[in-house]
Design a protein around this motif. Structure first.
Motif, PDB file in Angstrom:
ATOM      1  N   PRO A 157       0.822  -1.206   0.000  1.00 33.12           N
ATOM      2  CA  PRO A 157       0.000   0.000   0.000  1.00 33.12           C
ATOM      3  C   PRO A 157       0.857   1.257   0.000  1.00 33.12           C
ATOM      4  N   GLN A 158       0.219   2.403  -0.227  1.00 31.54           N
ATOM      5  CA  GLN A 158       0.909   3.672  -0.196  1.00 31.54           C
ATOM      6  C   GLN A 158       1.280   4.045   1.247  1.00 31.54           C
ATOM      7  N   PRO A 159       2.358   4.794   1.457  1.00 29.62           N
ATOM      8  CA  PRO A 159       2.625   5.317   2.798  1.00 29.62           C
ATOM      9  C   PRO A 159       1.550   6.329   3.182  1.00 29.62           C
ATOM     10  N   THR A 160       1.422   6.576   4.465  1.00 28.32           N
ATOM     11  CA  THR A 160       0.478   7.592   4.905  1.00 28.32           C
ATOM     12  C   THR A 160       1.058   8.974   4.631  1.00 28.32           C
ATOM     13  N   LEU A 161       0.206   9.984   4.724  1.00 31.65           N
ATOM     14  CA  LEU A 161       0.672  11.354   4.535  1.00 31.65           C
ATOM     15  C   LEU A 161       1.752  11.702   5.554  1.00 31.65           C
ATOM     16  N   ALA A 162       1.541  11.333   6.807  1.00 33.18           N
ATOM     17  CA  ALA A 162       2.534  11.632   7.845  1.00 33.18           C
ATOM     18  C   ALA A 162       3.854  10.939   7.556  1.00 33.18           C
ATOM     19  N   GLU A 163       3.815   9.703   7.080  1.00 29.42           N
ATOM     20  CA  GLU A 163       5.044   8.970   6.769  1.00 29.42           C
ATOM     21  C   GLU A 163       5.792   9.599   5.603  1.00 29.42           C
ATOM     22  N   ALA A 164       5.051  10.024   4.568  1.00 26.40           N
ATOM     23  CA  ALA A 164       5.689  10.653   3.411  1.00 26.40           C
ATOM     24  C   ALA A 164       6.392  11.946   3.817  1.00 26.40           C
ATOM     25  N   VAL A 165       5.742  12.750   4.649  1.00 25.10           N
ATOM     26  CA  VAL A 165       6.360  13.981   5.132  1.00 25.10           C
ATOM     27  C   VAL A 165       7.585  13.657   5.985  1.00 25.10           C
TER      28      VAL A 165
END
Length: 418
Positions: A157-165
């Protein structure tokens, strides 16, 4: 084909508050973040800019972003000091930063979405955040559209927004103590440094490339690129001996090369310098055409399809007679309103100017951030220059705009702002 609009936000740690100030001036301080993003086909951001972009995606207004970043307790949840802080190396805890980002994002109007995968947030535009894969030694991009034509592989799955930041904002060596890591199973063996390590502190070229991959013609692109401040000092004349005392603080400080200096002072910060500046020029040529060039400061190119807004910290005068510029502080209400119409002018304050020169991207103390926000108000008011895309050695614009107001006017002409 209708024009395609891009928003690009540089990295720069705490200095990203300048971007929130600029967005407030351009769109209104109380405009919801998603309303701002709805103007764009794509928004790209690195590091501190990624924090601003995440805030917009979660529907913070520019005023709310300014207020949030203006709280020392909030900054301390991102820059959590560790044992090595006193040695000015690996000063902050990477794992604590992720939790801090989650806490801040949870306070946004759409804060619950910060824990969702990027492709499930429901954004009004596409999102792109660069990072640097520590093990592969390659740039890696996090996208809200996993099916982007520019993607070399689809993450699931895609990383979460917090993880990407978290990955995009994890500056090494002088700053965080370890590469960023995620909790999701698909990324447990992946480690990341800040996207600046891939030369993407200014992600505008990555954003333009992404748009071109969708089949959009270069001439149809319109770009707003927001920086986090840049320092451009003249070379000393005459040139002093390296490390000699009494050098002019308004000029480049000539220091002796060596392992300690290069490893601790040059390499960790060089990724914030020339690559971002070069990215603006190359992107300008792509979207504005090769004819959008000038060598005459009397006839600068001011009608290009890329607008660069970024305060430029530089002295005024001529070689041998450099002085500090005026910084203008404004009376603001407790809710961080736009600047008052009557400025309080502090002409040539060397302490404030030198403080700006010496501030790192990890400004945490309130006095440090107050200096940055004063710079932002001065820049918006026209007391501090805007970074041109290309300039003469005397810092006269050849491409781009010498003031915030001029750049903002061109952004409006291009339909990038209301």
């Amino acid at each position: 084909m209708p024009v395609c609009k891009i928003l690009s936000l540089d990295g720069g740690g705490s200095w990203a508050i300048l971007q929130a100030q600029a967005l407030g001036e351009l769109y209104g301080y109380d405009t919801p973040g998603k309303t701002i993003l709805a103007n764009y086909f794509l928004a790209a951001a690195n590091s501190g800019g990624a924090i601003i972009l995440a805030g917009l995606a979660l529907n913070f207004t520019p005023r709310e972003l300014i207020n949030k970043l203006n709280e020392q307790s909030v900054r301390e949840t991102i820059f959590v000091k560790n044992f090595w802080a006193a040695l000015n190396v690996e000063k902050y805890k990477a794992t604590d930063k992720l939790q801090g980002l989650r806490t801040i994002m949870a306070q946004a109007p759409d804060g619950a979405k910060s824990s969702r995968p990027l492709d499930q947030i429901g954004l009004p535009c596409k999102l792109l955040m660069p990072s640097f894969n520590y093990d592969r030694q390659r740039a890696e991009f996090f996208r809200s559209d996993p099916n982007s034509p520019a993607a070399s592989m689809k993450s699931s799955p895609q990383p979460t927004l917090a993880e990407a930041v978290h990955a995009s904002s994890n500056a090494p060596i002088r700053y965080f103590d370890a590469p960023a890591q995620f909790e999701s199973v698909a990324y447990q063996n992946c480690r990341y440094w800040d996207g600046a390590m891939a030369g993407l502190n200014n992600p505008v070229m990555a954003a333009v490339t992404e748009a071109l991959a969708y089949g959009i013609a270069p001439a149809d692109l319109r770009v707003l690129s927001l920086g986090t401040g840049t320092v451009f000092l003249p070379m000393p004349d005459p040139m002093p001996d390296p490390d000699s005392p009494g050098q002019n603080s308004l000029c480049i400080q000539i220091q002796r090369s060596g392992l300690k200096h290069d490893a601790m002072d040059v390499l960790p910060t060089i990724i914030l310098d020339d690559p971002p500046d070069e990215a603006s020029f190359v992107a300008h040529l792509i979207v504005s055409g090769s004819n959008a060039l000038s060598r005459d400061p009397g006839k600068p190119v001011i009608n290009g399809n890329l607008v660069r807004l970024n305060p430029c910290i530089q002295p005024v005068g001529v070689p041998g007679h450099w002085t500090v510029p005026s910084l203008m502080a404004y009376a603001c209400d407790p809710n961080m309103s736009p600047p008052n119409t009557v400025p309080m002018n502090y002409p040539g304050d060397p302490q404030v100017f030198v403080a700006l020169l010496n501030l790192g991207i990890d400004a945490v103390d309130q006095a440090e951030v107050d200096v940055i926000t004063t710079l932002g108000r001065s820049w918006i008011a026209g007391a501090m220059p805007n970074q041109a895309i290309r300039a003469t050695p005397a810092l006269q614009p050849l491409i781009g705009h010498g003031t915030f107001a001029a750049g903002a006017a061109q952004a409006k002409v291009l339909g990038l702002t209301p």
